[in-house]
Each structure stands twice: as structure tokens, then as C-alpha cells.
Design a protein around this motif. Structure first.
Motif, short mmCIF file in Angstrom:
data_model
loop_
_atom_site.label_atom_id
_atom_site.label_comp_id
_atom_site.label_asym_id
_atom_site.label_seq_id
_atom_site.Cartn_x
_atom_site.Cartn_y
_atom_site.Cartn_z
N ARG A 86 0.82 -1.21 0.00
CA ARG A 86 0.00 0.00 0.00
C ARG A 86 0.86 1.26 0.00
O ARG A 86 0.41 2.32 -0.45
CB ARG A 86 -0.94 -0.01 1.21
N ALA A 87 2.10 1.15 0.49
CA ALA A 87 3.00 2.30 0.48
C ALA A 87 3.63 2.52 -0.88
O ALA A 87 4.34 3.52 -1.08
CB ALA A 87 4.09 2.11 1.53
N GLY A 88 3.41 1.59 -1.83
CA GLY A 88 3.84 1.81 -3.20
C GLY A 88 4.90 0.88 -3.73
O GLY A 88 5.31 1.00 -4.88
N ALA A 89 5.36 -0.09 -2.91
CA ALA A 89 6.41 -1.01 -3.37
C ALA A 89 5.82 -2.25 -4.01
O ALA A 89 4.80 -2.77 -3.54
CB ALA A 89 7.29 -1.42 -2.19
N ASN B 92 6.79 6.46 10.44
CA ASN B 92 6.23 6.99 11.68
C ASN B 92 4.85 7.58 11.44
O ASN B 92 3.91 7.36 12.22
CB ASN B 92 7.19 8.04 12.23
N VAL B 93 4.72 8.33 10.35
CA VAL B 93 3.43 8.89 10.00
C VAL B 93 2.43 7.79 9.68
O VAL B 93 1.26 7.82 10.12
CB VAL B 93 3.58 9.85 8.80
N ALA B 94 2.86 6.78 8.94
CA ALA B 94 1.97 5.67 8.59
C ALA B 94 1.47 4.95 9.84
O ALA B 94 0.28 4.62 9.94
CB ALA B 94 2.70 4.68 7.68
N VAL C 130 -4.25 -0.46 7.88
CA VAL C 130 -3.01 -0.06 7.20
C VAL C 130 -3.32 1.01 6.16
O VAL C 130 -4.14 0.79 5.26
CB VAL C 130 -2.34 -1.28 6.53
N PRO C 131 -2.66 2.17 6.22
CA PRO C 131 -2.97 3.26 5.29
C PRO C 131 -2.34 3.07 3.92
O PRO C 131 -1.41 2.28 3.74
CB PRO C 131 -2.37 4.49 5.98
N HIS C 132 -2.85 3.80 2.94
CA HIS C 132 -2.32 3.79 1.58
C HIS C 132 -1.31 4.93 1.40
O HIS C 132 -1.33 5.92 2.13
CB HIS C 132 -3.45 3.91 0.55
N GLY C 133 -0.46 4.77 0.40
CA GLY C 133 0.64 5.70 0.19
C GLY C 133 0.22 7.14 0.06
O GLY C 133 0.86 8.04 0.62
N GLU C 134 -0.87 7.41 -0.68
CA GLU C 134 -1.27 8.80 -0.89
C GLU C 134 -1.69 9.46 0.42
O GLU C 134 -1.43 10.65 0.65
CB GLU C 134 -2.39 8.90 -1.92
N ALA D 203 0.32 12.58 2.17
CA ALA D 203 -0.42 13.82 2.46
C ALA D 203 -0.25 14.23 3.91
O ALA D 203 -0.02 15.40 4.22
CB ALA D 203 -1.90 13.64 2.12
N ARG D 204 -0.33 13.25 4.81
CA ARG D 204 -0.15 13.55 6.24
C ARG D 204 1.30 13.91 6.53
O ARG D 204 1.57 14.83 7.33
CB ARG D 204 -0.56 12.34 7.08
#
Length: 298
Positions: free
Chosen positions: A50-53, A267-269, A283-287, A291-292
Motif C-alpha cells: 500500500r506504500a507503493g512497493a 512513523n506517519v503511517a 493499514v494506510p495507503h501511500g497517498e 499527504a499527512r
């Protein structure tokens, strides 16, 4: 081949919301019961994807409904499951109590996770990956084999355990919380070249040989459930380090600046993950992470 390969556990989580974590010998009543996909390895693989990898997962699942639940959740998150093996042993299960303040207590029955070994195909994927990430809910020999085959190996030493010199000699980056750091024993930088110590709401500390300590402050947030915070941190850290690589060939080289940027994003994620109940669902997504992060690190 995938940029990030996660070698680890996959469990079905049985989550029990409680007012507070029971003390030894105490019985408390839960306000409900939910069932969902989780396990440290699966959570971290989803976080990296989800972070883009581009992310592949090496794991062992049972040929049961729980295994199918996990396969569906991982596939929907974009994780490559071609290296996941299927066994007649049931899929792993975790029983998680989550207190009203967001803290949790977890008991894991490894089951199929205890049978995870590396196939020739898995070893090939590990050798070609920019970053390989593993944890300790799977057999230690499997972790050791993954470490030896990696160009850049990140070990999240959780659950807490004392680690052999042979394993630590293969670790490029160790990620631990304060309790896990104590379990590893000794001065961390005498045993590994770099370490990140996560401090929960207080953020994280980066330790690297020959460089000054770097502190990354925590991100204030209203906590709902911390179950997947550490796993989200690790998966996003691995994905961000992989993205920072300047070569498609694995140099195994990560600068202090690369590591600092990756820890900030991770850390933000993690701070976003604690705002939602459950493991993989949180679990958050990359965008959303980026943004945060743009708001936090102006």
C-alpha cells in the motif's frame, strides 16, 4: 521480481474489545468479537504494498477458510502471493484483546507458520529484492536462510527474543521496540550496523555506526487500536528504503539520510494506522501517508 520481499507469518485475528487488558488470573467480559486477516508478516506485506512497493510475500497458509480469507485480503492489497505455500496444517490464529485506550495483548498459535521453509523460487526472489523484511513468528532457521540470501535484510525482532550472533551478523537494519531491544541484549551497534528503536507515541530513534543518533518525534493522534502500528511502520519503512535505492542491482547500501526519511514516513503511517480498528484494515495507503507527512514535516 518484487522490490520488497516479506518473509513472515499470516494469521486470522480474533479480536476481543475489552475495557482493560485482564490481569493474570482475571476474567473480563468483551463487548464483541470480530475476525479478520492479520499476522505480522501479512500486515507488513500489505503495508509495503500500500506504500507503493512491488511486494512479494513468502508465507505458509492452511488449506482452509482462514487461508482463503488471508489470500483474498493480501491479493486485494496488491501483494504477490506466488511464493505462498499451502499446507494441511491449519492457518495460524491470533487472539487479540484490545483495551479502551487502544493498547492490546496478543496470543498467537503459529500452526502453518511453524512449517514455513524457503523454496528455491523464494530464495531467488529474496536474492533479487532490494529489501527483504522478516519477523520472528516463523522458524528461526527460515529467518536465518532469508538473511543469508538477502542483499539488504531488515529484521523486525518481534516477538521479543534473544538472537544469535550468527543471525545478527546478517542483519543490515534491526527494528525493535524498547522491550525487544532489551531482549536482543548487548549494545545494539556492537551487533548490527544500524537499528531503529520505536517508542510508540514518542516516535523513534535511529542508531547507525559512525553517525549521531537521530530522533524522530511522534505524531499526535487519537488512538483506537495499536494492533498493527508496529507492522505498518516496518512495511512502510521497507517500501520507502526500496524506493530510495539508486540502482536496480542491489548494492545493500542505505544512507543515514535515506533511513531518516524512511523512518519519518513510517512513523506517519503508524500514526494513521492506530486511528482504525483491526490489523490489515487499519493499514494506510501511500497517498494518505504522504499527504499527512507533508503536514507533519513542513
Amino acid at each position: 521480481m518484487a522490490d520488497v520481499v516479506v518473509v513472515g507469518s499470516a494469521n486470522v485475528d480474533l479480536v476481543l474489545p475489552v475495557q482493560r487488558i485482564p490481569r493474570p488470573g482475571e476474567t473480563v467480559l468483551a463487548s464483541g468479537l470480530s475476525r479478520g486477516p492479520g499476522g505480522k508478516g501479512a500486515n507488513q506485506a500489505v503495508a509495503a504494498a500500500r506504500a507503493g512497493a512491488s511486494t512479494a510475500f513468502v508465507a505458509s497458509l492452511g488449506a482452509d477458510e482462514s487461508g482463503e480469507l488471508l489470500r483474498t485480503a493480501l491479493t486485494e492489497s496488491g501483494v504477490d502471493l506466488s511464493l505462498v505455500s499451502t499446507t494441511s496444517t491449519p492457518t495460524g490464529t491470533a487472539i487479540i484483546t484490545v483495551a479502551a485506550d487502544g493498547e492490546n495483548s496478543i496470543v498467537v498459535a503459529p500452526s502453518a507458520n511453524a512449517e514455513l521453509a524457503l523454496s528455491a523460487e523464494a530464495l531467488s526472489a529474496i536474492r533479487s529484492a532490494k529489501v527483504v523484511l522478516a519477523q520472528l513468528e516463523i522458524p528461526f532457521p527460515t529467518v536465518q536462510a532469508a538473511a543469508e540470501a538477502s542483499s539488504y535484510f531488515v529484521l523486525n525482532a518481534a516477538p521479543a527474543a534473544e538472537l544469535s550472533d550468527e543471525l545478527l551478523a546478517q542483519v543490515d537494519l534491526l527494528v525493535v521496540n524498547e522491550t525487544e531491544a532489551e531482549a536482543v541484549g548487548g549494545l545494539l551497534l556492537d551487533r548490527v550496523p544500524a537499528a531503529v528503536i520505536t517508542l510508540g507515541a514518542e516516535g523513534a530513534v535511529i542508531l547507525t555506526r559512525g553517525a549521531a543518533e537521530v530522533r524522530v518525534p511522534g505524531v499526535p493522534v487519537e488512538v483506537v487500536d495499536t494492533t498493527a502500528a508496529g507492522d505498518t511502520f516496518c512495511g512502510v519503512l521497507a517500501a520507502t528504503l526500496a524506493a530510495a535505492s539508486t540502482s536496480s542491482a542491489n548494492t545493500g547500501s542505505v544512507t543515514v539520510g535515506d533511513l531518516t526519511n524512511a523512518v519519518r514516513r513510517a512513523n506517519v503511517a503508524a500514526s494513521l494506522s492506530v486511528k482504525t480498528a483491526g490489523a490489515i484494515p487499519s493499514v494506510p495507503h501511500g497517498e494518505n501517508i504522504d499527504a499527512r507527512a507533508a503536514e507533519v514535516y513542513l
